[in-house]
Design an enzyme around this catalytic site. Structure first.
Site, PDB file in Angstrom:
ATOM      1  N   HIS A 116       0.821  -1.174   0.052  1.00  0.00           N
ATOM      2  CA  HIS A 116      -0.092   0.217  -0.025  1.00  0.00           C
ATOM      3  C   HIS A 116       0.835   1.275  -0.146  1.00  0.00           C
ATOM      4  O   HIS A 116       2.044   1.350   0.106  1.00  0.00           O
ATOM      5  CB  HIS A 116      -0.745   0.267   0.966  1.00  0.00           C
ATOM      6  CG  HIS A 116      -0.041  -0.045   2.640  1.00  0.00           C
ATOM      7  ND1 HIS A 116       0.520  -1.054   2.779  1.00  0.00           N
ATOM      8  CD2 HIS A 116       0.019   1.273   3.563  1.00  0.00           C
ATOM      9  CE1 HIS A 116       0.915  -0.489   4.285  1.00  0.00           C
ATOM     10  NE2 HIS A 116       0.734   0.483   4.599  1.00  0.00           N
ATOM     11  N   HIS A 317       9.383  21.060  31.222  1.00  0.00           N
ATOM     12  CA  HIS A 317       9.861  21.741  29.967  1.00  0.00           C
ATOM     13  C   HIS A 317       8.645  22.063  29.189  1.00  0.00           C
ATOM     14  O   HIS A 317       7.434  21.721  29.439  1.00  0.00           O
ATOM     15  CB  HIS A 317      10.839  20.679  29.261  1.00  0.00           C
ATOM     16  CG  HIS A 317      10.033  19.218  29.237  1.00  0.00           C
ATOM     17  ND1 HIS A 317       9.898  18.438  29.958  1.00  0.00           N
ATOM     18  CD2 HIS A 317       9.819  18.784  27.778  1.00  0.00           C
ATOM     19  CE1 HIS A 317       9.276  17.460  29.443  1.00  0.00           C
ATOM     20  NE2 HIS A 317       9.056  17.696  28.087  1.00  0.00           N
ATOM     21  N   HIS A 363       4.745  21.253  30.829  1.00  0.00           N
ATOM     22  CA  HIS A 363       4.427  20.000  31.284  1.00  0.00           C
ATOM     23  C   HIS A 363       5.815  19.109  32.049  1.00  0.00           C
ATOM     24  O   HIS A 363       6.703  19.490  31.715  1.00  0.00           O
ATOM     25  CB  HIS A 363       3.832  18.683  30.400  1.00  0.00           C
ATOM     26  CG  HIS A 363       4.883  18.317  29.261  1.00  0.00           C
ATOM     27  ND1 HIS A 363       5.006  19.502  27.979  1.00  0.00           N
ATOM     28  CD2 HIS A 363       5.571  17.555  28.947  1.00  0.00           C
ATOM     29  CE1 HIS A 363       5.717  18.693  27.101  1.00  0.00           C
ATOM     30  NE2 HIS A 363       6.217  17.874  27.590  1.00  0.00           N
ATOM     31  N   GLU A 378       8.180   9.597  22.819  1.00  0.00           N
ATOM     32  CA  GLU A 378       7.766  11.067  22.376  1.00  0.00           C
ATOM     33  C   GLU A 378       7.973  11.208  20.999  1.00  0.00           C
ATOM     34  O   GLU A 378       8.965  10.879  20.416  1.00  0.00           O
ATOM     35  CB  GLU A 378       8.678  12.111  23.174  1.00  0.00           C
ATOM     36  CG  GLU A 378       8.708  11.881  24.685  1.00  0.00           C
ATOM     37  CD  GLU A 378       9.538  13.034  25.365  1.00  0.00           C
ATOM     38  OE1 GLU A 378       9.924  13.162  26.679  1.00  0.00           O
ATOM     39  OE2 GLU A 378      10.557  13.676  24.534  1.00  0.00           O
TER      40      GLU A 378
END
Length: 425
Positions: A116, A317, A363, A378
């Site tokens: 795909h 940060h 946060h 992250e």
């Protein structure tokens, strides 16, 4: 009102979550101060225990209405096939995630994620088993590579690709640089001047284009001409059934081509051994960064793989380049997100959860376990991982100015470290 730690541990064990004593009554909206009362109506005790920051563990510093920034893959509908399964988190699940959508893809041995391509970029992280990756570029270069746990792939928008499970059970975290991954696009007929007529007569199309479906919707005489074969019903068994995963046997064939294999800066794959764990100054864990600096083709998704020791803190940060999309692989975490305007909210995360922190929102993330590492990823819709440390900012500002700004004694600022700590034990 005091409740023993044994009670905390007992009720947490029922829900299968790490025990942390926030005071009050675990699983009930009763705080240590005595505020609140028991649930008298219907509730889900396991979810209540997994999310103490919504009830008895809610910090007094949480203020205002902050939208939900958390989703669990366990809440996603699982699409099952012979050869594996897929479950997604898209913007309809987590409306705050505009930049990135995610999925878990599981393949049994020989299972193939159908050939795909997408109109967005696809990024993948192998965390169980191993897979064979197959891809071809517009220039006819090709890639076949084996990826094992920790390894990463990145397919640019429009790149032809597929992958196959090698071990008995194989699983990949997949991310796309479009939060509304399943949205329908429109091709507008040019002959309608009225926008309402355009919308009602538009041709819709989705994000993923599958080879088998395309072939099934192409006349067989055209296929015969295109592939230079006879028209004897060669493609009669090619079905337009949207099977995203099919069962097969593990490939043993090799490929060669005149334009050669993808290598070096053009490679679609990255082996995690090429990104050593960084022992951070704060001493609370490690970080591995994979972005365009060491994986040049990955221009729209940057990643940090973070491991926090028990009790460690990913320091306060924010990220100047993009939203932060998170996948929690193991352990239990707590995070407070500050979204400006005096608004903040604390969330609890466990393995299998995803989350998103809004663009530039402040946060932290804390490992709330006493004996288990927290491992999470992250991801950013960006070409690099970047963050601004609050502590470093204060330390590198004239100390009298910084002290006045947050109304603390100047010796507090004097003690701050001038190098970024990342993770603090």
């Amino acid at each position: 009102m005091k409740f023993g730690s044994a009670l905390v541990a007992a009720v947490a064990a029922v829900a299968g979550v790490a025990a942390k004593d926030y005071g009050g009554v675990p699983g009930q909206p009763i705080q240590k101060s005595g505020k609140g009362a028991v649930f008298s109506g219907a509730t889900n005790p396991q979810l209540d225990l997994q999310n103490p920051s919504n009830i008895n563990g809610q910090p007094a510093t949480d203020i205002g209405l902050v939208p939900n920034l958390k989703w669990s893959f366990s809440l996603s509908k699982t699409r099952m096939f012979h050869g594996g399964w897929i479950r997604e988190q898209v913007i309809s699940d987590l409306p705050a995630s505009h930049d990135i959508a995610g999925a878990q893809v599981h393949l049994t041995k020989g299972g193939i994620r159908q050939m795909h391509w997408h109109r967005v970029a696809e990024w993948g992280y192998v965390y169980a088993g191993s897979i064979l990756v197959f891809a071809v570029t517009e220039d006819g270069q090709y890639q076949i590579d084996k990826l094992t746990p920790g390894d990463i792939y990145y397919f640019p928008k429009g790149a032809a690709h597929s992958f196959q499970g090698i071990e008995d059970e194989n699983e990949v975290l997949v991310a796309f640089d479009e939060g509304d991954f399943d949205k329908i696009g429109y091709l507008f007929p040019p002959y309608y001047s009225n926008i309402n007529l355009q919308l009602s007569n538009a041709f819709n199309y989705r994000t993923t284009f599958q080879v088998a479906e395309w072939i099934a919707h192409t006349p067989q005489d055209v296929l015969a001409k295109n592939f230079n074969i006879s028209t004897g019903g060669t493609f009669d068994k090619t079905k337009s059934n949207m099977l995203e995963i099919i069962n097969s046997t593990t490939s043993t064939h090799n490929v060669t081509g005149p334009n050669g294999a993808l290598m070096g800066n053009s490679s679609y794959t990255f082996h995690i051994r090429d990104a050593p764990e960084i022992q951070v100054p704060g001493g609370g864990g490690t970080i591995q960064i994979v972005d365009s600096k060491n994986f040049p083709i990955s221009k729209t998704i940057a990643c940090a793989i973070v491991r926090l020791k028990p009790g460690a803190l990913r320091e306060l940060h924010w990220h100047p380049t993009a939203e932060e999309w998170l996948y929690f692989h193991s352990g239990n975490a707590r995070a407070t997100v500050y979204v400006s305007g005096g608004l903040s909210r604390t969330f609890d995360f466990t393995a299998g959860d995803t989350g998103v922190f809004p663009d530039n929102a402040g946060h932290y993330i804390e490992n709330v376990s006493e004996d288990e590492d927290l491992v999470y990823l992250e991801l950013y819709k960006a070409d690099r991982v970047a963050d601004v440390s609050l502590s470093q900012w204060l330390a590198l500002t004239p100390h009298d100015i910084a002290a006045a700004a947050i109304n603390v004694p100047i010796d507090v600022i004097d003690k701050l470290k001038k190098d970024k700590q990342y993770i603090i034990q």
